[in-house]
Write a protein that holds these residues in place. Sequence first.
Motif, PDB file in Angstrom:
ATOM      1  N   PRO A   1     -15.604   1.744  -4.055  1.00 19.82           N
ATOM      2  CA  PRO A   1     -15.240   1.775  -3.083  1.00 19.82           C
ATOM      3  C   PRO A   1     -13.460   2.245  -2.817  1.00 19.82           C
ATOM      4  CG  PRO A   1     -15.220  -0.079  -3.773  1.00 19.82           C
ATOM      5  CD  PRO A   1     -15.391   0.976  -4.951  1.00 19.82           C
ATOM      6  N   SER A   2     -13.040   2.697  -1.803  1.00 14.05           N
ATOM      7  CA  SER A   2     -11.935   3.508  -1.622  1.00 14.05           C
ATOM      8  C   SER A   2     -10.577   2.592  -2.098  1.00 14.05           C
ATOM      9  CB  SER A   2     -10.801   3.701   0.422  1.00 14.05           C
ATOM     10  OG  SER A   2      -9.634   3.127   0.181  1.00 14.05           O
ATOM     11  N   ILE A   3      -9.531   3.108  -3.146  1.00 12.71           N
ATOM     12  CA  ILE A   3      -8.321   2.419  -3.986  1.00 12.71           C
ATOM     13  C   ILE A   3      -7.621   2.081  -2.446  1.00 12.71           C
ATOM     14  CG2 ILE A   3      -6.767   1.889  -5.674  1.00 12.71           C
ATOM     15  CD1 ILE A   3      -9.146   3.433  -6.489  1.00 12.71           C
ATOM     16  N   SER A   4      -7.839   2.138  -1.349  1.00  8.95           N
ATOM     17  CA  SER A   4      -6.522   1.009  -0.624  1.00  8.95           C
ATOM     18  C   SER A   4      -7.143   0.089  -0.216  1.00  8.95           C
ATOM     19  CB  SER A   4      -5.596   2.734   0.181  1.00  8.95           C
ATOM     20  OG  SER A   4      -6.695   3.350   0.778  1.00  8.95           O
TER      21      SER A   4
ATOM     22  N   ILE B   1       0.967  -1.013   0.223  1.00  9.87           N
ATOM     23  CA  ILE B   1      -0.108   0.029   0.169  1.00  9.87           C
ATOM     24  C   ILE B   1       1.110   1.219  -0.436  1.00  9.87           C
ATOM     25  CG2 ILE B   1      -1.705   0.929   1.074  1.00  9.87           C
ATOM     26  CD1 ILE B   1      -2.890  -1.954   2.708  1.00  9.87           C
ATOM     27  N   ALA B   2       2.379   1.232   0.644  1.00 10.23           N
ATOM     28  CA  ALA B   2       2.969   2.622   0.727  1.00 10.23           C
ATOM     29  C   ALA B   2       3.446   2.317  -0.465  1.00 10.23           C
ATOM     30  CB  ALA B   2       4.127   2.158   1.976  1.00 10.23           C
TER      31      ALA B   2
ATOM     32  N   ARG C   1     -11.656   8.333  -1.376  1.00 11.72           N
ATOM     33  CA  ARG C   1     -12.554   8.507  -0.861  1.00 11.72           C
ATOM     34  C   ARG C   1     -12.726   9.283   0.197  1.00 11.72           C
ATOM     35  NH1 ARG C   1     -14.987   9.413  -3.463  1.00 11.72           N
ATOM     36  NH2 ARG C   1     -17.121   8.076  -3.329  1.00 11.72           N
TER      37      ARG C   1
ATOM     38  N   THR D   1       1.036   4.440  -3.126  1.00  7.81           N
ATOM     39  CA  THR D   1       0.551   5.694  -2.361  1.00  7.81           C
ATOM     40  C   THR D   1       1.872   6.551  -2.904  1.00  7.81           C
ATOM     41  OG1 THR D   1      -0.602   4.500  -0.024  1.00  7.81           O
ATOM     42  CG2 THR D   1       0.150   6.749  -0.145  1.00  7.81           C
TER      43      THR D   1
ATOM     44  N   GLY E   1      -9.493   8.673  -5.815  1.00  9.61           N
ATOM     45  CA  GLY E   1      -9.483   7.465  -4.975  1.00  9.61           C
ATOM     46  C   GLY E   1      -9.395   6.931  -3.188  1.00  9.61           C
TER      47      GLY E   1
ATOM     48  N   GLU F   1      -7.579  13.981  -5.097  1.00 11.50           N
ATOM     49  CA  GLU F   1      -7.800  12.506  -4.400  1.00 11.50           C
ATOM     50  C   GLU F   1      -8.831  11.847  -4.684  1.00 11.50           C
ATOM     51  OE1 GLU F   1      -5.163  11.243  -4.756  1.00 11.50           O
ATOM     52  OE2 GLU F   1      -3.332  12.340  -4.070  1.00 11.50           O
TER      53      GLU F   1
ATOM     54  N   ILE G   1      -3.674   5.806  -7.208  1.00  7.17           N
ATOM     55  CA  ILE G   1      -4.532   5.083  -6.904  1.00  7.17           C
ATOM     56  C   ILE G   1      -5.109   6.554  -6.101  1.00  7.17           C
ATOM     57  CG2 ILE G   1      -3.299   2.843  -5.586  1.00  7.17           C
ATOM     58  CD1 ILE G   1      -2.942   4.286  -2.995  1.00  7.17           C
ATOM     59  N   GLY G   2      -5.182   7.470  -6.522  1.00  6.49           N
ATOM     60  CA  GLY G   2      -6.054   8.717  -6.157  1.00  6.49           C
ATOM     61  C   GLY G   2      -6.717   9.328  -7.355  1.00  6.49           C
TER      62      GLY G   2
ATOM     63  N   TYR H   1      -8.998   0.237   6.939  1.00  5.38           N
ATOM     64  CA  TYR H   1      -9.001   0.442   5.259  1.00  5.38           C
ATOM     65  C   TYR H   1     -10.570  -0.032   4.093  1.00  5.38           C
ATOM     66  CZ  TYR H   1      -3.913   1.023   4.975  1.00  5.38           C
ATOM     67  OH  TYR H   1      -3.015   1.740   4.956  1.00  5.38           O
ATOM     68  N   ARG H   2     -11.286  -0.767   5.219  1.00  2.72           N
ATOM     69  CA  ARG H   2     -12.626  -0.628   4.689  1.00  2.72           C
ATOM     70  C   ARG H   2     -12.504  -1.181   2.990  1.00  2.72           C
ATOM     71  NH1 ARG H   2     -14.665  -1.768   7.844  1.00  2.72           N
ATOM     72  NH2 ARG H   2     -16.399  -0.765   7.285  1.00  2.72           N
TER      73      ARG H   2
END
Lengths: 521, 521
Positions: free
Chosen positions: A375-378, A112-113, B348, A116, B346, B344, A146-147, A347-348
């Motif tokens: 949904p959130s990309i992360s 994930i880092a 959310r 990011t 992604g 940003e 991922i934005g 992170y949902r």
Amino acid sequence: MQFGSLCTLGHGLGPWLGHGCRSRHSSIISCMSVVRMTHRAMSSKVLNLDTLNPCIKDMEYSVRGPIVIKAVGLEKELKQGVKKPYPSVIRANIGDCHAMGQKPMTFMRQVIALCTYPPLMNDPTFPADAKAKAKRILGACGGNSIGAYSESPGIEIIRQDVAAYIAKRDGGIPANPDQIMLSTGASDGIKAILKLLKQPDGAKKTGIMIPIPQYPLYSATIVEYNMHQVGYFLDEDTNWSLDIGELKRAVDAARKVCEPRALCVINPGNPTGQVLTRENIERTIKFAKEEKLLLMSDEVYQDNIYAPDREFHSFKKVLTEMGGEYANMELASFHSTSKGYMGECGYRGGYCEFVNFDPQVVAMLQKSISAKLCPSISGQVAMDVVAAPPQPGDPSYELFMKEKTHVLDALKMKAQMTVEMLNSLPNMTCNTVQGAMYAFPQITVPEKAIKKAKSEGKAPDFMYAYELLEEKGLCIVPGSGFGQRPGTYHFRMTILPPPERLKEFLERLKVFHIGFLKRYE
Amino acid sequence: MQFGSLCTLGHGLGPWLGHGCRSRHSSIISCMSVVRMTHRAMSSKVLNLDTLNPCIKDMEYSVRGPIVIKAVGLEKELKQGVKKPYPSVIRANIGDCHAMGQKPMTFMRQVIALCTYPPLMNDPTFPADAKAKAKRILGACGGNSIGAYSESPGIEIIRQDVAAYIAKRDGGIPANPDQIMLSTGASDGIKAILKLLKQPDGAKKTGIMIPIPQYPLYSATIVEYNMHQVGYFLDEDTNWSLDIGELKRAVDAARKVCEPRALCVINPGNPTGQVLTRENIERTIKFAKEEKLLLMSDEVYQDNIYAPDREFHSFKKVLTEMGGEYANMELASFHSTSKGYMGECGYRGGYCEFVNFDPQVVAMLQKSISAKLCPSISGQVAMDVVAAPPQPGDPSYELFMKEKTHVLDALKMKAQMTVEMLNSLPNMTCNTVQGAMYAFPQITVPEKAIKKAKSEGKAPDFMYAYELLEEKGLCIVPGSGFGQRPGTYHFRMTILPPPERLKEFLERLKVFHIGFLKRYE
């Protein structure tokens, strides 16, 4: 709301922001009339308690209810130096793994880092497999960021990885990436599927069958959507298995007042910790077929199996292997990044697989989620790591397996330790925690305590939990928040605190429990 | 669904997963009968088009509708080497900044990376202010991990930072962190507030006033919640301002069929790009007061102001400064990490501030979001960076300002370039893009084209957009997806493609447009 001698009815009105109900009253009825008087006086508002969506007013979510708010308050007081009969609050109310000290999986966070902050691709301390995964995912993102938004059901290659994960888990039964949608935690997927089932206004209400005890997302969403809750009692005497006679009783009774359309099963169980046998699942599937119910299987604890004689069987696998008419049954199953060995709640991340759905319904489902964008990309990336972790030979494999095993072994040990201690107490029995992250013991509450609680308009188990928090700083959730057979009293506690802390928890609980029994002898 | 000669009615049934409606038919009615026949044959399913929640069936979200799906298909074909009359598809359909090549803000990503993978605290290439911010946020997370759940309204210190941001933006008018909830993008906050307003079943439907043209999240959610859309037309002749007479007309007409409860305003406007004057906002607030409407101000483009004679005025600031009875009006305002200079999408991230709400309603709102647990923590972190960016003297300040200015200057230049080019075309007029990220030009569609479209059961602007995509590979959204005065035709395009790409877009559009006019002369 001030707790203690003030309102503790759990009506949810006051506590959140330190304003609202501050009245002393002894029953929910007198509380409600106080409330009504108050907002009549404020009728200049467009929105007040009289004009609010009544479904929102009625919904409850006990895992974050008044007990937890009280616990947060006590923690703040302790921080400010206020003297209490205990040095710290121990929270065992919610399956929040990292909050209880569990460490994130290194590989997960590295990937994930890297996604990011891509300049980290040049950092030699990041392993090659983490970099390769991050590159692959970024390559599937708009502008390699991922934005960017993804497609509403989630990034295609991640859905492919999830499909491969499911197929492998289910012994080769194929999964279709187009029948998978990534979601904001499992909750979001469950809500999206339940929403599809809502009957038009004016028609009979949609009945949703849920276990009792249940995870309160279900009861809350059923109220929110103005559906009808059809509770079926799990059988405490057989370690919370599903009893088909009870399912039949529940659905027959429900047909008089609603149209039952779906059967929800939580396996491994929350709050009950059972792992269903294959045979129990088969009988449940047959029941759903006979009653024409859509199956919803909440399988977020699929990695959390501790009982040596149990293994996880997915509803999809069982239903497919049963073959014939069963193999075509509609099933939605749910998974999440929040539980298992990774515990990445924040992170949902999550997914829903919908099997054997009418393609036109799938199209409608896809359309209905498109307004939420994605949904959130992360969270999607986190889900990908769960679905496609390092493999033997990969640079991160050994560390990953070491961390995973460490977490799961500790949970297994804590499950056993918790149950043994609870069962050693008088007036308390607890089923084996075969899986998931919770113990759900039954307390035989003395008559005198029941009377006192009722005279104060409280549920006896709420009073037990409240006194436990006040006296010993232990935060649990009363069984009434999950549902239980009338006249029985339980609580849910997680097995998440680190071993030493859990031991301390159990010791404090023991002292309280014995004192409680004595007090109300 | 195959497009082209096949069904292009945008009913949303087929395209998503490559199955569904594949019929040739010339009107929505014949299409629907095909659909009905198909699922009658599949009636073994619990869920089919006849038994699905009718609100889900009826909702539409054009920004991700059939045109976009066709564009994705074309991109895939181009990738596979299929010859097309254009080298690439240019997407200007959605405000997805990074997907269009905008680079993430370095400081934003550094902070999120540090929160994700704390060993980076020892990396000397990360600036001290990013580390300090990450430490502060992690200190407020359970177990110092962004993998823990937060309180449902979001991490307290982030809500404090958001409150400070709002107060600073509004010239010192205070904001209360307890009246702020972080959300999964702005959409999630908007949906949570709309949900509160729903009238009980059996009562008059809740009327929600929304601008026409509007961002289709509103229309989709109103249908999903079984509410009544009360559209008020923006005044195209005065650069899409709000006309109070039109608001009055709309609400009076609506009172016959529903109970209007809220007035939604999008400022700066999406898809229309206007920035409201202070005086226009004041009159709108007075109108809402007179009509007893809760105000919802969608202010996600508050950083995107390009017109030299306009500045952003928040509804909260104006209403507070108006004083007296206005200063007590209920207002919910929304912001997001997805737009502005950061783009940003992604992550959310977003927030909702609710001002002057009945405290008991706030308590209910908080309770209603608790079952969703919390918004993604990385999205919350992103929101914090927007609320509390580097300050003068901080190590990251200069780079941050350079990147921010670069993005906003480029958008300003592209807004102007786009409008100039569009206005240079025959049969096309476009208002100034004063803010936000979109141009919404009006096309005078030749009669012959209107006839042809209607004979095919298509909206004329849909046909225009569809032919534009097929002939030139340009992806826009037809005006009918946002709503427009009957008999007028528009489309929405973003100004997001990089300058060279936007130039190419406008050139291809020019050639198509002139050809289109000629074809249907």
